[in-house]
Design a protein around this motif. Structure first.
Motif, PDB file in Angstrom:
ATOM      1  N   VAL A 176       0.850  -1.180   0.000  1.00 23.61           N
ATOM      2  CA  VAL A 176       0.000   0.000   0.000  1.00 23.61           C
ATOM      3  C   VAL A 176       0.890   1.235   0.000  1.00 23.61           C
ATOM      4  O   VAL A 176       1.811   1.349   0.803  1.00 23.61           O
ATOM      5  CB  VAL A 176      -0.911   0.016   1.255  1.00 23.61           C
ATOM      6  N   ALA A 177       0.607   2.145  -0.916  1.00 25.34           N
ATOM      7  CA  ALA A 177       1.379   3.385  -0.982  1.00 25.34           C
ATOM      8  C   ALA A 177       0.963   4.312   0.146  1.00 25.34           C
ATOM      9  O   ALA A 177      -0.216   4.369   0.525  1.00 25.34           O
ATOM     10  CB  ALA A 177       1.156   4.065  -2.327  1.00 25.34           C
ATOM     11  N   LEU A 178       1.918   5.047   0.697  1.00 22.76           N
ATOM     12  CA  LEU A 178       1.613   5.984   1.783  1.00 22.76           C
ATOM     13  C   LEU A 178       0.591   7.039   1.368  1.00 22.76           C
ATOM     14  O   LEU A 178      -0.220   7.473   2.170  1.00 22.76           O
ATOM     15  CB  LEU A 178       2.893   6.682   2.248  1.00 22.76           C
ATOM     16  N   HIS A 179       0.602   7.442   0.119  1.00 26.09           N
ATOM     17  CA  HIS A 179      -0.274   8.508  -0.357  1.00 26.09           C
ATOM     18  C   HIS A 179      -1.617   7.995  -0.903  1.00 26.09           C
ATOM     19  O   HIS A 179      -2.431   8.787  -1.356  1.00 26.09           O
ATOM     20  CB  HIS A 179       0.437   9.328  -1.432  1.00 26.09           C
ATOM     21  N   ASP A 180      -1.877   6.696  -0.845  1.00 26.99           N
ATOM     22  CA  ASP A 180      -3.107   6.119  -1.392  1.00 26.99           C
ATOM     23  C   ASP A 180      -4.311   6.516  -0.536  1.00 26.99           C
ATOM     24  O   ASP A 180      -4.457   6.056   0.595  1.00 26.99           O
ATOM     25  CB  ASP A 180      -2.984   4.593  -1.442  1.00 26.99           C
ATOM     26  N   PRO A 181      -5.199   7.380  -1.059  1.00 23.23           N
ATOM     27  CA  PRO A 181      -6.343   7.832  -0.259  1.00 23.23           C
ATOM     28  C   PRO A 181      -7.382   6.735  -0.013  1.00 23.23           C
ATOM     29  O   PRO A 181      -8.203   6.854   0.884  1.00 23.23           O
ATOM     30  CB  PRO A 181      -6.931   8.982  -1.091  1.00 23.23           C
ATOM     31  N   GLU A 182      -7.355   5.669  -0.789  1.00 23.61           N
ATOM     32  CA  GLU A 182      -8.320   4.585  -0.642  1.00 23.61           C
ATOM     33  C   GLU A 182      -7.916   3.580   0.447  1.00 23.61           C
ATOM     34  O   GLU A 182      -8.728   2.810   0.928  1.00 23.61           O
ATOM     35  CB  GLU A 182      -8.493   3.842  -1.968  1.00 23.61           C
ATOM     36  N   ALA A 183      -6.654   3.582   0.815  1.00 24.68           N
ATOM     37  CA  ALA A 183      -6.157   2.593   1.774  1.00 24.68           C
ATOM     38  C   ALA A 183      -6.597   2.950   3.187  1.00 24.68           C
ATOM     39  O   ALA A 183      -6.502   4.092   3.615  1.00 24.68           O
ATOM     40  CB  ALA A 183      -4.640   2.522   1.712  1.00 24.68           C
ATOM     41  N   GLU A 184      -7.117   1.968   3.895  1.00 24.19           N
ATOM     42  CA  GLU A 184      -7.500   2.156   5.289  1.00 24.19           C
ATOM     43  C   GLU A 184      -6.456   1.583   6.227  1.00 24.19           C
ATOM     44  O   GLU A 184      -6.413   1.922   7.393  1.00 24.19           O
ATOM     45  CB  GLU A 184      -8.854   1.495   5.564  1.00 24.19           C
ATOM     46  N   ALA A 185      -5.639   0.674   5.750  1.00 22.75           N
ATOM     47  CA  ALA A 185      -4.610   0.041   6.575  1.00 22.75           C
ATOM     48  C   ALA A 185      -3.477  -0.410   5.668  1.00 22.75           C
ATOM     49  O   ALA A 185      -3.565  -0.305   4.452  1.00 22.75           O
ATOM     50  CB  ALA A 185      -5.213  -1.160   7.319  1.00 22.75           C
ATOM     51  N   GLY A 186      -2.422  -0.933   6.282  1.00 22.56           N
ATOM     52  CA  GLY A 186      -1.337  -1.496   5.504  1.00 22.56           C
ATOM     53  C   GLY A 186      -0.142  -0.598   5.313  1.00 22.56           C
ATOM     54  O   GLY A 186       0.816  -0.960   4.640  1.00 22.56           O
ATOM     55  N   ARG A 187      -0.175   0.585   5.898  1.00 18.85           N
ATOM     56  CA  ARG A 187       0.939   1.522   5.729  1.00 18.85           C
ATOM     57  C   ARG A 187       1.993   1.391   6.820  1.00 18.85           C
ATOM     58  O   ARG A 187       3.052   1.984   6.730  1.00 18.85           O
ATOM     59  CB  ARG A 187       0.416   2.951   5.736  1.00 18.85           C
ATOM     60  N   GLY A 188       1.728   0.640   7.864  1.00 23.10           N
ATOM     61  CA  GLY A 188       2.583   0.594   9.043  1.00 23.10           C
ATOM     62  C   GLY A 188       4.011   0.191   8.781  1.00 23.10           C
ATOM     63  O   GLY A 188       4.944   0.820   9.281  1.00 23.10           O
ATOM     64  N   LEU A 189       4.213  -0.861   8.000  1.00 23.50           N
ATOM     65  CA  LEU A 189       5.578  -1.318   7.754  1.00 23.50           C
ATOM     66  C   LEU A 189       6.332  -0.364   6.834  1.00 23.50           C
ATOM     67  O   LEU A 189       7.550  -0.214   6.956  1.00 23.50           O
ATOM     68  CB  LEU A 189       5.578  -2.736   7.199  1.00 23.50           C
ATOM     69  N   VAL A 190       5.604   0.310   5.943  1.00 24.06           N
ATOM     70  CA  VAL A 190       6.234   1.329   5.111  1.00 24.06           C
ATOM     71  C   VAL A 190       6.707   2.475   6.009  1.00 24.06           C
ATOM     72  O   VAL A 190       7.818   3.002   5.839  1.00 24.06           O
ATOM     73  CB  VAL A 190       5.259   1.840   4.024  1.00 24.06           C
ATOM     74  N   LEU A 191       5.880   2.834   6.998  1.00 26.35           N
ATOM     75  CA  LEU A 191       6.299   3.866   7.950  1.00 26.35           C
ATOM     76  C   LEU A 191       7.521   3.419   8.745  1.00 26.35           C
ATOM     77  O   LEU A 191       8.444   4.204   8.960  1.00 26.35           O
ATOM     78  CB  LEU A 191       5.148   4.199   8.913  1.00 26.35           C
ATOM     79  N   LEU A 192       7.518   2.160   9.172  1.00 28.98           N
ATOM     80  CA  LEU A 192       8.693   1.653   9.895  1.00 28.98           C
ATOM     81  C   LEU A 192       9.943   1.746   9.027  1.00 28.98           C
ATOM     82  O   LEU A 192      11.019   2.093   9.525  1.00 28.98           O
ATOM     83  CB  LEU A 192       8.492   0.212  10.338  1.00 28.98           C
ATOM     84  N   ASP A 193       9.820   1.408   7.747  1.00 33.07           N
ATOM     85  CA  ASP A 193      10.961   1.508   6.839  1.00 33.07           C
ATOM     86  C   ASP A 193      11.521   2.939   6.802  1.00 33.07           C
ATOM     87  O   ASP A 193      12.730   3.137   6.746  1.00 33.07           O
ATOM     88  CB  ASP A 193      10.582   1.095   5.420  1.00 33.07           C
ATOM     89  N   LEU A 194      10.624   3.926   6.844  1.00 37.28           N
ATOM     90  CA  LEU A 194      11.042   5.323   6.793  1.00 37.28           C
ATOM     91  C   LEU A 194      11.584   5.817   8.139  1.00 37.28           C
ATOM     92  O   LEU A 194      12.573   6.549   8.177  1.00 37.28           O
ATOM     93  CB  LEU A 194       9.874   6.214   6.373  1.00 37.28           C
ATOM     94  N   LEU A 195      10.915   5.434   9.224  1.00 38.43           N
ATOM     95  CA  LEU A 195      11.253   5.960  10.547  1.00 38.43           C
ATOM     96  C   LEU A 195      12.368   5.195  11.242  1.00 38.43           C
ATOM     97  O   LEU A 195      13.101   5.766  12.061  1.00 38.43           O
ATOM     98  CB  LEU A 195      10.010   5.967  11.440  1.00 38.43           C
ATOM     99  N   ALA A 196      12.456   3.902  10.971  1.00 37.73           N
ATOM    100  CA  ALA A 196      13.455   3.040  11.630  1.00 37.73           C
ATOM    101  C   ALA A 196      14.049   2.089  10.600  1.00 37.73           C
ATOM    102  O   ALA A 196      13.827   0.880  10.649  1.00 37.73           O
ATOM    103  CB  ALA A 196      12.807   2.272  12.774  1.00 37.73           C
ATOM    104  N   PRO A 197      14.804   2.627   9.647  1.00 39.72           N
ATOM    105  CA  PRO A 197      15.345   1.782   8.581  1.00 39.72           C
ATOM    106  C   PRO A 197      16.186   0.641   9.145  1.00 39.72           C
ATOM    107  O   PRO A 197      16.917   0.817  10.113  1.00 39.72           O
ATOM    108  CB  PRO A 197      16.194   2.733   7.747  1.00 39.72           C
ATOM    109  N   GLY A 198      16.015  -0.515   8.539  1.00 37.28           N
ATOM    110  CA  GLY A 198      16.790  -1.673   8.988  1.00 37.28           C
ATOM    111  C   GLY A 198      16.135  -2.462  10.112  1.00 37.28           C
ATOM    112  O   GLY A 198      16.757  -3.355  10.682  1.00 37.28           O
ATOM    113  N   TRP A 199      14.873  -2.178  10.427  1.00 40.79           N
ATOM    114  CA  TRP A 199      14.190  -2.944  11.473  1.00 40.79           C
ATOM    115  C   TRP A 199      14.197  -4.412  11.070  1.00 40.79           C
ATOM    116  O   TRP A 199      14.249  -4.749   9.893  1.00 40.79           O
ATOM    117  CB  TRP A 199      12.771  -2.420  11.708  1.00 40.79           C
ATOM    118  N   HIS A 200      14.154  -5.276  12.068  1.00 41.64           N
ATOM    119  CA  HIS A 200      14.172  -6.704  11.755  1.00 41.64           C
ATOM    120  C   HIS A 200      13.471  -7.509  12.847  1.00 41.64           C
ATOM    121  O   HIS A 200      13.167  -6.999  13.917  1.00 41.64           O
ATOM    122  CB  HIS A 200      15.600  -7.205  11.529  1.00 41.64           C
ATOM    123  N   VAL A 201      13.214  -8.765  12.524  1.00 48.13           N
ATOM    124  CA  VAL A 201      12.501  -9.680  13.420  1.00 48.13           C
ATOM    125  C   VAL A 201      13.476 -10.728  13.923  1.00 48.13           C
ATOM    126  O   VAL A 201      14.253 -11.288  13.150  1.00 48.13           O
ATOM    127  CB  VAL A 201      11.345 -10.390  12.672  1.00 48.13           C
TER     128      VAL A 201
END
Length: 158
Positions: A115-140
Motif C-alpha cells: 500500500v502506498a503511503l499517499h493512497d487515499p483509498e487505503a485504510e490500513a497497511g501503511r505501518g511497515l512502510v512507515l517503519l521503513d522510513l522511521l526506523a530503517p533496517g528494522w528486523h525480526v
C-alpha cells in the motif's frame, strides 16, 4: 532518574500502566511488560516521551519513537489479539533510540501489503512502510517464547 535508577527499582513517578503489568527501569530507558490495550499503549507512549526527555533526546526523535512503539504494539494486537502480553523496550543508544517489542507468536511475521503511503483509498497497511522510513533496517528475531521486532530510530545529539 533513568541514568541513576537500579534496574529493579519501581519509580513512583512511573507507576505500572495497569494491574498485572510492570516497568523495569534501565540505565538509559525501560522495559514495560504489559497486556496490550488502548490505555496501556497510551501509558507506554507517555513513558517513552518522559524517559527520552529526561535523557535529553531531541523531541522529534522521541516523537518518532512513540510512533514506532504504537505501530509495533498495534501489529502485535493484530497478530495475536487484544490484551496480548508484550514487552516494550525503549532505550537511548549510541545509534539513537532502540525500540523493541516482543510478542508471544513466532509464526505471525510482519508482512508488507504493497500500500502506498499517499493512497487515499487505503485504510490500513501503511505501518511497515512507515517503519521503513522511521526506523530503517528494522528486523525480526524469533525466540523460544515468540518474536521480537527490533527497531533503531536515528537521532542527532540533544
Amino acid at each position: 532518574m533513568f541514568g541513576m535508577a537500579n534496574e529493579d527499582d519501581q519509580d513512583p513517578q512511573f507507576p505500572p500502566p495497569s494491574p498485572g503489568s510492570y516497568i523495569r527501569h534501565r540505565s538509559r530507558g525501560f522495559a514495560a511488560h504489559i497486556n496490550a490495550s488502548g490505555p496501556n499503549l497510551r501509558s507506554v507512549r507517555e513513558l517513552t516521551a518522559k524517559a527520552l526527555a529526561e535523557l535529553d533526546v531531541p523531541a522529534d526523535a522521541a516523537e518518532v519513537a512513540q510512533l514506532v512503539v504504537s505501530e509495533l504494539v498495534g501489529n502485535a494486537v493484530r497478530a495475536c489479539r487484544d490484551h496480548v502480553p508484550v514487552v516494550v523496550e525503549v532505550y537511548a543508544a549510541a545509534f539513537g533510540i532502540a525500540v523493541n517489542v516482543h510478542d508471544p507468536d513466532p509464526r505471525t511475521l510482519p508482512r508488507r501489503r504493497g500500500v502506498a503511503l499517499h493512497d487515499p483509498e487505503a485504510e490500513a497497511g501503511r505501518g511497515l512502510v512507515l517503519l521503513d522510513l522511521l526506523a530503517p533496517g528494522w528486523h525480526v528475531v524469533r525466540s523460544s517464547i515468540g518474536k521480537q521486532i527490533r527497531c533503531r530510530v536515528p537521532c542527532s545529539a540533544g
